[in-house]
Design a protein around this motif. Structure first.
Motif, PDB file in Angstrom:
ATOM      1  N   GLN A 149     -29.005  58.104  76.810  1.00 61.20           N
ATOM      2  CA  GLN A 149     -29.224  57.105  75.768  1.00 61.20           C
ATOM      3  C   GLN A 149     -30.025  55.917  76.302  1.00 61.20           C
ATOM      4  O   GLN A 149     -30.880  55.355  75.604  1.00 61.20           O
ATOM      5  CB  GLN A 149     -27.890  56.639  75.205  1.00 61.20           C
ATOM      6  CG  GLN A 149     -27.178  57.687  74.366  1.00 61.20           C
ATOM      7  CD  GLN A 149     -25.962  57.129  73.640  1.00 61.20           C
ATOM      8  OE1 GLN A 149     -26.038  56.055  73.034  1.00 61.20           O
ATOM      9  NE2 GLN A 149     -24.854  57.825  73.699  1.00 61.20           N
ATOM     10  N   GLU A 152     -33.600  56.987  76.412  1.00 64.57           N
ATOM     11  CA  GLU A 152     -34.065  57.053  75.027  1.00 64.57           C
ATOM     12  C   GLU A 152     -34.467  55.675  74.537  1.00 64.57           C
ATOM     13  O   GLU A 152     -35.520  55.497  73.919  1.00 64.57           O
ATOM     14  CB  GLU A 152     -32.957  57.612  74.129  1.00 64.57           C
ATOM     15  CG  GLU A 152     -33.104  59.068  73.799  1.00 64.57           C
ATOM     16  CD  GLU A 152     -32.099  59.536  72.742  1.00 64.57           C
ATOM     17  OE1 GLU A 152     -31.658  58.708  71.908  1.00 64.57           O
ATOM     18  OE2 GLU A 152     -31.770  60.719  72.762  1.00 64.57           O
ATOM     19  N   GLN A 153     -33.615  54.699  74.791  1.00 62.77           N
ATOM     20  CA  GLN A 153     -33.888  53.337  74.331  1.00 62.77           C
ATOM     21  C   GLN A 153     -35.165  52.792  74.956  1.00 62.77           C
ATOM     22  O   GLN A 153     -35.945  52.096  74.295  1.00 62.77           O
ATOM     23  CB  GLN A 153     -32.692  52.446  74.650  1.00 62.77           C
ATOM     24  CG  GLN A 153     -31.455  52.758  73.832  1.00 62.77           C
ATOM     25  CD  GLN A 153     -30.187  52.126  74.374  1.00 62.77           C
ATOM     26  OE1 GLN A 153     -30.231  51.353  75.343  1.00 62.77           O
ATOM     27  NE2 GLN A 153     -29.051  52.427  73.771  1.00 62.77           N
ATOM     28  N   VAL A 156     -38.182  54.461  73.212  1.00 63.32           N
ATOM     29  CA  VAL A 156     -38.412  53.911  71.876  1.00 63.32           C
ATOM     30  C   VAL A 156     -38.969  52.495  71.956  1.00 63.32           C
ATOM     31  O   VAL A 156     -39.882  52.121  71.204  1.00 63.32           O
ATOM     32  CB  VAL A 156     -37.107  53.951  71.052  1.00 63.32           C
ATOM     33  CG1 VAL A 156     -37.263  53.170  69.754  1.00 63.32           C
ATOM     34  CG2 VAL A 156     -36.721  55.399  70.756  1.00 63.32           C
ATOM     35  N   GLY A 160     -42.179  53.642  70.530  1.00 65.51           N
ATOM     36  CA  GLY A 160     -41.807  53.802  69.128  1.00 65.51           C
ATOM     37  C   GLY A 160     -40.786  54.905  68.902  1.00 65.51           C
ATOM     38  O   GLY A 160     -40.385  55.614  69.822  1.00 65.51           O
ATOM     39  N   GLU A 161     -40.392  55.052  67.660  1.00 69.53           N
ATOM     40  CA  GLU A 161     -39.325  55.994  67.299  1.00 69.53           C
ATOM     41  C   GLU A 161     -39.697  57.442  67.584  1.00 69.53           C
ATOM     42  O   GLU A 161     -38.828  58.285  67.792  1.00 69.53           O
ATOM     43  CB  GLU A 161     -38.967  55.838  65.820  1.00 69.53           C
ATOM     44  CG  GLU A 161     -38.328  54.504  65.457  1.00 69.53           C
ATOM     45  CD  GLU A 161     -36.927  54.367  66.030  1.00 69.53           C
ATOM     46  OE1 GLU A 161     -36.261  55.398  66.244  1.00 69.53           O
ATOM     47  OE2 GLU A 161     -36.490  53.217  66.257  1.00 69.53           O
ATOM     48  N   GLN A 162     -40.977  57.756  67.537  1.00 64.87           N
ATOM     49  CA  GLN A 162     -41.458  59.107  67.821  1.00 64.87           C
ATOM     50  C   GLN A 162     -42.413  59.045  69.020  1.00 64.87           C
ATOM     51  O   GLN A 162     -43.630  59.098  68.857  1.00 64.87           O
ATOM     52  CB  GLN A 162     -42.170  59.695  66.594  1.00 64.87           C
ATOM     53  CG  GLN A 162     -41.268  59.911  65.398  1.00 64.87           C
ATOM     54  CD  GLN A 162     -40.289  61.057  65.627  1.00 64.87           C
ATOM     55  OE1 GLN A 162     -40.652  62.123  66.103  1.00 64.87           O
ATOM     56  NE2 GLN A 162     -39.033  60.829  65.286  1.00 64.87           N
ATOM     57  N   ASP A 192     -32.187  66.559  67.764  1.00 63.06           N
ATOM     58  CA  ASP A 192     -31.919  65.227  67.227  1.00 63.06           C
ATOM     59  C   ASP A 192     -31.797  64.167  68.315  1.00 63.06           C
ATOM     60  O   ASP A 192     -31.297  63.064  68.065  1.00 63.06           O
ATOM     61  CB  ASP A 192     -30.653  65.234  66.367  1.00 63.06           C
ATOM     62  CG  ASP A 192     -29.409  65.654  67.140  1.00 63.06           C
ATOM     63  OD1 ASP A 192     -29.557  66.152  68.276  1.00 63.06           O
ATOM     64  OD2 ASP A 192     -28.291  65.482  66.601  1.00 63.06           O
ATOM     65  N   ARG A 193     -32.240  64.490  69.509  1.00 66.02           N
ATOM     66  CA  ARG A 193     -32.224  63.539  70.622  1.00 66.02           C
ATOM     67  C   ARG A 193     -33.587  63.569  71.310  1.00 66.02           C
ATOM     68  O   ARG A 193     -34.317  64.563  71.254  1.00 66.02           O
ATOM     69  CB  ARG A 193     -31.139  63.910  71.641  1.00 66.02           C
ATOM     70  CG  ARG A 193     -29.709  63.764  71.130  1.00 66.02           C
ATOM     71  CD  ARG A 193     -29.282  62.307  71.025  1.00 66.02           C
ATOM     72  NE  ARG A 193     -29.359  61.607  72.289  1.00 66.02           N
ATOM     73  CZ  ARG A 193     -28.352  61.521  73.172  1.00 66.02           C
ATOM     74  NH1 ARG A 193     -27.210  62.128  72.922  1.00 66.02           N
ATOM     75  NH2 ARG A 193     -28.490  60.828  74.282  1.00 66.02           N
ATOM     76  N   LEU A 194     -33.901  62.493  72.000  1.00 64.19           N
ATOM     77  CA  LEU A 194     -35.098  62.450  72.840  1.00 64.19           C
ATOM     78  C   LEU A 194     -34.780  62.873  74.265  1.00 64.19           C
ATOM     79  O   LEU A 194     -35.613  63.464  74.950  1.00 64.19           O
ATOM     80  CB  LEU A 194     -35.688  61.041  72.844  1.00 64.19           C
ATOM     81  CG  LEU A 194     -36.129  60.470  71.500  1.00 64.19           C
ATOM     82  CD1 LEU A 194     -36.578  59.020  71.676  1.00 64.19           C
ATOM     83  CD2 LEU A 194     -37.230  61.312  70.879  1.00 64.19           C
TER      84      LEU A 194
END
Length: 271
Positions: A149, A152-153, A156, A160-162, A192-194
């Motif tokens: 996580q 991931e943060q 992002v 960005g989100e993608q 559903d996760r990066l």
């Protein structure tokens, strides 16, 4: 998605040399052709062929003419061990190439985006490993998920989100795995996760972090460096059927370019 291309070189050393040259040219050409672009995002993984390419980059004259302040380095996967552990992909990359760029003032240290390291004491890590061996993965799974996580943060926040990488360099194991997405493990199916934690990796060390298949497939350019007859069976299966969980590398893709740099013995069952 881009059509898969196959480039066959004489041996693994040639792949590493050509890969180094091509990588530096990709960075230089992109930044030169698009001066308005703020950055170039390069994602790396471990593996002998990729690490050898980094060594060749260090001595390549093109390294001197790239504006490294606009280059950001990411990892497709990492061994979840202490930051100074020899198993760390990032540590090997730093030693071979990145630390020299930082010490020369060319690459800002903040542009190197390492995956989180294991900060537990050896005693605590051993206790959690013992619990895992006894069938209780609670501690290790929670630790891996928190680390995933965190990365991931960071992705992002920066992209960005993608998130999309400009270039992703991968290797493949004889079992068909890529990054730390292994056959027989469910992580390759997570959409559903990066970033995901990987527990009980079939390759040591057992705790790892990996980008997920959808994120890896969104790279503008994706290159595999894969050499040797030991990879022949897996490559044949990867090329035969896309998105096959038994051979996770079959999930890889690139939106603008997708190239496998390999050797004749590695693709003997494909050609």
């Amino acid at each position: 998605m881009a059509e898969r291309q196959l480039v066959v070189y004489r041996d693994g050393d040639t792949i590493a040399q050509a890969g180094a040259q091509r990588t530096l040219l990709a960075i230089l050409d992109t930044l030169s052709a698009q001066p308005q672009a703020e950055r170039f995002d390069l994602a790396l993984t471990g593996g002998s062929d990729s690490l050898k390419a980094l060594s060749y980059m260090a001595s390549n004259p093109l390294t001197q003419v790239i504006d490294w302040s606009r280059v950001h380095i990411w990892w497709g996967d990492e061994r979840f061990v202490a930051a100074d552990d020899e198993d760390r992909n990032a540590l090997q990359a730093r030693r071979r190439f990145l630390d020299a760029l930082v010490s020369d003032g060319r690459l800002p240290a903040a542009n190197i985006h390492e995956m989180p390291a294991d900060t537990r004491s050896p005693k605590q890590a051993a206790a959690d490993a013992a619990a895992s061996d006894a069938g209780d993965d609670t501690a290790n799974d929670a630790l891996l998920d928190a680390a995933a996580q965190q990365y991931e943060q960071e992705l992002v926040a920066e992209l960005g989100e993608q998130p999309v990488f400009d270039l992703l360099i991968l290797g493949m194991g004889p079992d068909g795995h890529y990054a730390s997405l292994f056959p027989g493990h469910t992580e390759v199916n997570i959409t559903d996760r990066l970033v995901v934690g990987v527990n009980h990796s079939p390759k040591m060390p057992p705790l790892r972090l990996s980008l997920t298949a959808p994120l890896l497939a969104r790279s503008r350019r994706t290159w595999f460096f894969t050499a040797g007859a030991a990879k022949a069976d897996a490559i044949a299966q990867v090329f035969a059927k896309p998105d096959n969980p038994s051979y996770p590398s079959s999930f890889a893709a690139g939106t603008e370019e997708f190239i496998w740099f390999t050797t004749a013995d590695a693709v003997a069952k494909v050609l």
